[in-house]
Design a protein around this motif. Sequence first.
Motif, PDB file in Angstrom:
ATOM      1  N   GLY A  26       0.828  -1.203   0.000  1.00  0.00           N
ATOM      2  CA  GLY A  26       0.000   0.000   0.000  1.00  0.00           C
ATOM      3  C   GLY A  26       0.858   1.247   0.000  1.00  0.00           C
ATOM      4  O   GLY A  26       0.569   2.221  -0.705  1.00  0.00           O
ATOM      5  N   ALA A  27       1.914   1.225   0.787  1.00  0.00           N
ATOM      6  CA  ALA A  27       2.814   2.382   0.843  1.00  0.00           C
ATOM      7  C   ALA A  27       3.479   2.604  -0.512  1.00  0.00           C
ATOM      8  O   ALA A  27       3.630   3.747  -0.953  1.00  0.00           O
ATOM      9  CB  ALA A  27       3.868   2.172   1.935  1.00  0.00           C
ATOM     10  N   ALA A  28       3.840   1.535  -1.194  1.00  0.00           N
ATOM     11  CA  ALA A  28       4.449   1.663  -2.518  1.00  0.00           C
ATOM     12  C   ALA A  28       3.450   2.245  -3.518  1.00  0.00           C
ATOM     13  O   ALA A  28       3.813   3.081  -4.353  1.00  0.00           O
ATOM     14  CB  ALA A  28       4.958   0.303  -3.001  1.00  0.00           C
ATOM     15  N   ALA A  29       2.187   1.833  -3.414  1.00  0.00           N
ATOM     16  CA  ALA A  29       1.154   2.367  -4.301  1.00  0.00           C
ATOM     17  C   ALA A  29       0.949   3.855  -4.047  1.00  0.00           C
ATOM     18  O   ALA A  29       0.783   4.637  -4.985  1.00  0.00           O
ATOM     19  CB  ALA A  29      -0.159   1.607  -4.110  1.00  0.00           C
ATOM     20  N   ILE A  30       0.970   4.235  -2.772  1.00  0.00           N
ATOM     21  CA  ILE A  30       0.819   5.649  -2.433  1.00  0.00           C
ATOM     22  C   ILE A  30       2.000   6.443  -2.969  1.00  0.00           C
ATOM     23  O   ILE A  30       1.826   7.511  -3.558  1.00  0.00           O
ATOM     24  CB  ILE A  30       0.666   5.843  -0.909  1.00  0.00           C
ATOM     25  CG1 ILE A  30      -0.678   5.272  -0.462  1.00  0.00           C
ATOM     26  CG2 ILE A  30       0.791   7.314  -0.525  1.00  0.00           C
ATOM     27  CD1 ILE A  30      -0.821   5.165   1.042  1.00  0.00           C
ATOM     28  N   GLN A  31       3.186   5.925  -2.765  1.00  0.00           N
ATOM     29  CA  GLN A  31       4.377   6.627  -3.243  1.00  0.00           C
ATOM     30  C   GLN A  31       4.341   6.798  -4.760  1.00  0.00           C
ATOM     31  O   GLN A  31       4.605   7.885  -5.277  1.00  0.00           O
ATOM     32  CB  GLN A  31       5.641   5.890  -2.821  1.00  0.00           C
ATOM     33  CG  GLN A  31       6.907   6.642  -3.209  1.00  0.00           C
ATOM     34  CD  GLN A  31       8.157   5.973  -2.664  1.00  0.00           C
ATOM     35  OE1 GLN A  31       8.123   4.852  -2.185  1.00  0.00           O
ATOM     36  NE2 GLN A  31       9.266   6.673  -2.746  1.00  0.00           N
ATOM     37  N   ALA A  32       3.981   5.745  -5.472  1.00  0.00           N
ATOM     38  CA  ALA A  32       3.917   5.827  -6.939  1.00  0.00           C
ATOM     39  C   ALA A  32       2.846   6.828  -7.377  1.00  0.00           C
ATOM     40  O   ALA A  32       3.072   7.634  -8.289  1.00  0.00           O
ATOM     41  CB  ALA A  32       3.632   4.447  -7.525  1.00  0.00           C
ATOM     42  N   SER A  33       1.705   6.810  -6.706  1.00  0.00           N
ATOM     43  CA  SER A  33       0.623   7.742  -7.041  1.00  0.00           C
ATOM     44  C   SER A  33       1.018   9.179  -6.724  1.00  0.00           C
ATOM     45  O   SER A  33       0.709  10.104  -7.482  1.00  0.00           O
ATOM     46  CB  SER A  33      -0.658   7.384  -6.279  1.00  0.00           C
ATOM     47  OG  SER A  33      -1.125   6.119  -6.665  1.00  0.00           O
ATOM     48  N   ALA A  34       1.694   9.372  -5.594  1.00  0.00           N
ATOM     49  CA  ALA A  34       2.142  10.713  -5.210  1.00  0.00           C
ATOM     50  C   ALA A  34       3.155  11.247  -6.220  1.00  0.00           C
ATOM     51  O   ALA A  34       3.113  12.426  -6.590  1.00  0.00           O
ATOM     52  CB  ALA A  34       2.741  10.695  -3.804  1.00  0.00           C
ATOM     53  N   GLN A  35       4.040  10.381  -6.683  1.00  0.00           N
ATOM     54  CA  GLN A  35       5.022  10.807  -7.686  1.00  0.00           C
ATOM     55  C   GLN A  35       4.334  11.163  -9.002  1.00  0.00           C
ATOM     56  O   GLN A  35       4.706  12.144  -9.650  1.00  0.00           O
ATOM     57  CB  GLN A  35       6.076   9.719  -7.896  1.00  0.00           C
ATOM     58  CG  GLN A  35       7.024   9.587  -6.731  1.00  0.00           C
ATOM     59  CD  GLN A  35       7.984   8.417  -6.869  1.00  0.00           C
ATOM     60  OE1 GLN A  35       7.726   7.455  -7.585  1.00  0.00           O
ATOM     61  NE2 GLN A  35       9.107   8.496  -6.164  1.00  0.00           N
ATOM     62  N   ALA A  36       3.338  10.393  -9.387  1.00  0.00           N
ATOM     63  CA  ALA A  36       2.612  10.693 -10.620  1.00  0.00           C
ATOM     64  C   ALA A  36       1.864  12.023 -10.493  1.00  0.00           C
ATOM     65  O   ALA A  36       1.857  12.831 -11.425  1.00  0.00           O
ATOM     66  CB  ALA A  36       1.630   9.563 -10.951  1.00  0.00           C
ATOM     67  N   PHE A  37       1.270  12.253  -9.326  1.00  0.00           N
ATOM     68  CA  PHE A  37       0.547  13.504  -9.082  1.00  0.00           C
ATOM     69  C   PHE A  37       1.513  14.684  -9.138  1.00  0.00           C
ATOM     70  O   PHE A  37       1.265  15.673  -9.826  1.00  0.00           O
ATOM     71  CB  PHE A  37      -0.154  13.413  -7.722  1.00  0.00           C
ATOM     72  CG  PHE A  37      -0.994  14.603  -7.359  1.00  0.00           C
ATOM     73  CD1 PHE A  37      -2.010  15.050  -8.188  1.00  0.00           C
ATOM     74  CD2 PHE A  37      -0.783  15.259  -6.166  1.00  0.00           C
ATOM     75  CE1 PHE A  37      -2.802  16.133  -7.839  1.00  0.00           C
ATOM     76  CE2 PHE A  37      -1.566  16.348  -5.805  1.00  0.00           C
ATOM     77  CZ  PHE A  37      -2.580  16.787  -6.643  1.00  0.00           C
ATOM     78  N   SER A  38       2.625  14.575  -8.444  1.00  0.00           N
ATOM     79  CA  SER A  38       3.631  15.642  -8.472  1.00  0.00           C
ATOM     80  C   SER A  38       4.177  15.838  -9.878  1.00  0.00           C
ATOM     81  O   SER A  38       4.406  16.966 -10.318  1.00  0.00           O
ATOM     82  CB  SER A  38       4.794  15.319  -7.524  1.00  0.00           C
ATOM     83  OG  SER A  38       4.361  15.361  -6.197  1.00  0.00           O
ATOM     84  N   GLY A  39       4.397  14.723 -10.586  1.00  0.00           N
ATOM     85  CA  GLY A  39       4.906  14.796 -11.946  1.00  0.00           C
ATOM     86  C   GLY A  39       3.940  15.475 -12.901  1.00  0.00           C
ATOM     87  O   GLY A  39       4.351  16.107 -13.872  1.00  0.00           O
ATOM     88  N   CYS A  40       2.672  15.380 -12.620  1.00  0.00           N
ATOM     89  CA  CYS A  40       1.668  16.065 -13.432  1.00  0.00           C
ATOM     90  C   CYS A  40       1.657  17.556 -13.118  1.00  0.00           C
ATOM     91  O   CYS A  40       1.584  18.389 -14.027  1.00  0.00           O
ATOM     92  CB  CYS A  40       0.292  15.458 -13.167  1.00  0.00           C
ATOM     93  SG  CYS A  40      -1.044  16.256 -14.087  1.00  0.00           S
ATOM     94  N   ILE A  41       1.743  17.890 -11.849  1.00  0.00           N
ATOM     95  CA  ILE A  41       1.629  19.284 -11.409  1.00  0.00           C
ATOM     96  C   ILE A  41       2.782  20.138 -11.921  1.00  0.00           C
ATOM     97  O   ILE A  41       2.563  21.228 -12.457  1.00  0.00           O
ATOM     98  CB  ILE A  41       1.556  19.362  -9.873  1.00  0.00           C
ATOM     99  CG1 ILE A  41       0.207  18.820  -9.412  1.00  0.00           C
ATOM    100  CG2 ILE A  41       1.759  20.788  -9.376  1.00  0.00           C
ATOM    101  CD1 ILE A  41       0.103  18.641  -7.915  1.00  0.00           C
TER     102      ILE A  41
END
Length: 125
Positions: A26-41
């Motif tokens: 779950g933590a890895a999924a959150i980290q990957a999602s957070a990176q994708a979100f930041s990468g979009c912003i």
Amino acid sequence: MAVASILALVLAQATTPATPPAAPAGAAAIQASAQAFSGCIGPKISTVPATMTPEQGAESVLTACKTEETALRGAVEEMLKTLPADQQAMGRQQLDQGMAQARTQIAEGIRQMRGAPAAPAAPTK
């Protein structure tokens, strides 16, 4: 950015003794999602039209990154489901606060990019 603080909060909760063994995934999924979100912003900030206020620009950026935000929220929600109810409520509240801070930080990033002075700090209660 606020996403980092959201991730830190959720990862801290994920390491509590009440967390089941599935937490690292779950933590890895959150980290990957957070990176994708930041990468979009990041790239979207530089494309905000000068005709928009920084606040309008922040809203525009977040709207453009809604898919990534939804994925991040979903990953956090999956992690929160593994926690006791009181921690779930606290985690959701902190996620919402972090996203609100992200909006403010994006607007501030737009101001800095434009060379505008920082907005006055909101009064504390």
